[in-house]
Design an enzyme around this catalytic site. Structure first.
Site, PDB file in Angstrom:
ATOM      1  CB  SER A   1      18.250   2.154   6.786  1.00 39.06           C
ATOM      2  OG  SER A   1      16.998   2.241   6.159  1.00 39.06           O
TER       3      SER A   1
HETATM    4  N1  SAH Z   1      14.915  -1.278   4.144  1.00 41.98           N
HETATM    5  C1  SAH Z   1      15.952  -0.664   3.350  1.00 41.98           C
HETATM    6  C2  SAH Z   1      15.762   0.819   3.220  1.00 41.98           C
HETATM    7  C3  SAH Z   1      15.072   1.152   1.976  1.00 41.98           C
HETATM    8  S1  SAH Z   1      14.781   2.859   1.696  1.00 41.98           S
HETATM    9  C4  SAH Z   1      17.301  -1.040   3.906  1.00 41.98           C
HETATM   10  O1  SAH Z   1      17.455  -2.145   4.367  1.00 41.98           O
HETATM   11  O2  SAH Z   1      18.225  -0.279   3.860  1.00 41.98           O
HETATM   12  C5  SAH Z   1      13.025   2.884   1.725  1.00 41.98           C
HETATM   13  C6  SAH Z   1      12.333   2.094   0.670  1.00 41.98           C
HETATM   14  O3  SAH Z   1      10.936   2.275   0.848  1.00 41.98           O
HETATM   15  C7  SAH Z   1      12.618   2.516  -0.781  1.00 41.98           C
HETATM   16  O4  SAH Z   1      13.111   1.436  -1.486  1.00 41.98           O
HETATM   17  C8  SAH Z   1      11.265   2.955  -1.293  1.00 41.98           C
HETATM   18  O5  SAH Z   1      11.037   2.659  -2.662  1.00 41.98           O
HETATM   19  C9  SAH Z   1      10.328   2.181  -0.403  1.00 41.98           C
HETATM   20  N2  SAH Z   1       8.968   2.693  -0.323  1.00 41.98           N
HETATM   21  C10 SAH Z   1       8.537   3.975  -0.261  1.00 41.98           C
HETATM   22  N3  SAH Z   1       7.191   4.046  -0.208  1.00 41.98           N
HETATM   23  C11 SAH Z   1       6.753   2.746  -0.224  1.00 41.98           C
HETATM   24  C12 SAH Z   1       5.463   2.143  -0.206  1.00 41.98           C
HETATM   25  N4  SAH Z   1       4.331   2.854  -0.165  1.00 41.98           N
HETATM   26  N5  SAH Z   1       5.405   0.795  -0.238  1.00 41.98           N
HETATM   27  C13 SAH Z   1       6.512   0.030  -0.296  1.00 41.98           C
HETATM   28  N6  SAH Z   1       7.756   0.545  -0.319  1.00 41.98           N
HETATM   29  C14 SAH Z   1       7.877   1.888  -0.284  1.00 41.98           C
END
Ligand code: SAH
Length: 248
Positions: free
Chosen positions: A97
């Protein structure tokens, strides 16, 4: 002030030169951090300055983001861009993010004390936001549906030795009933609607922040009060979708 899970630098600690070699940006010119990783580099301080200019005011958030090395969560090839205000690829078609969004979301769930007891993150990705949360919460739980990212996040976080972060491989739509209830829940992927299980797993007085929508997404803040659930709308945002089920 020492943050949970992080070793404060002891007075008279050895100079950085005697510590293991600091990672370098390919090309060898720019050192992103030397010695103690929690010591901010110029690039990290630049990110903090920009966050202030963008309207972030929470000192607890600044302190947490000052300590966590964002470059440790991305591929070496992207190190020179680690502190830009952008989402960056982390593999598996997902992104880390944008720093402003991490700051904004955490600030919106933090109580005035700047400290949370137990927080759940949905969408661990590379683990950066979980690491930042570890500095403002006693206990952090984070859940990821893609096995490869869950493994990657575990490795990234292990390097930083953050004992108050627990990762789970699972579907965030179900939340984490065994660890519930939570003081706050932060969702890092956009859902078509607010998942009821997450609202259920929130403590009274707790807050949930989540991007809602498909093409056009808006951050929503849900507060669980005695009188009921109150919803408010924050910024328009762009997140990867929150998907059902798990990926091996
Ligand atoms: N928190 C991260 C951002 C990750 S992007 C950071 O620090 O930058 C969003 C993430 O959500 C992805 O890895 C994706 O696989 C996950 N995601 C999407 N749907 C999800 C679900 N139902 N349960 C758990 N994770 C999910």
């Amino acid at each position: 002030m020492s943050a949970p899970g992080l070793r404060a630098k002891a007075p008279g600690a050895k100079p950085a030169a005697e510590k293991p070699a600091a990672p370098r940006v390919p090309g060898g010119s720019q050192v992103l951090h030397e010695g103690d990783w929690s010591t901010p580099s110029t690039a990290r301080l630049g990110m903090l300055k920009r966050l202030r200019e963008q309207g972030i005011v929470s000192e607890a958030v600044f302190e947490a983001m000052r300590r966590i090395p964002r470059e440790r969560f991305i591929d070496e090839a992207l190190w020179s861009r680690a502190y830009e205000d952008n989402a960056l690829p982390i593999g598996f078609e997902q992104t880390i993010s944008q720093p402003y969004v991490v700051a904004k979301m955490i600030a919106s769930i933090l109580p005035p004390t700047g400290k949370l007891a137990k927080v759940l993150e949905v969408g661990t990705g590379c683990g950066y936001q979980a690491a930042v949360l570890s500095q403002v919460a006693d206990e952090v739980y984070s859940i990821e549906r893609i096995r490869g990212l869950y493994d990657r996040a575990r490795n990234n976080l292990r390097q930083l030795r953050l004992p108050n972060v627990r990762l789970a491989y699972g579907d965030g739509y179900q939340g984490l009933p065994d660890a519930a209830p939570f003081d706050a829940i932060i969702v890092a992927a956009a859902a078509p609607a607010i998942p009821p299980a997450l609202v259920q797993q929130l403590k009274r007085g707790g807050k949930l922040i989540i991007p809602v929508g498909t093409n056009s997404q808006q951050l929503k803040l849900v507060e669980k009060r005695v009188a009921g659930v109150i919803e408010s709308q924050l910024d328009m945002v762009r997140f990867v979708p929150m998907l059902n089920g798990m990926v091996k």
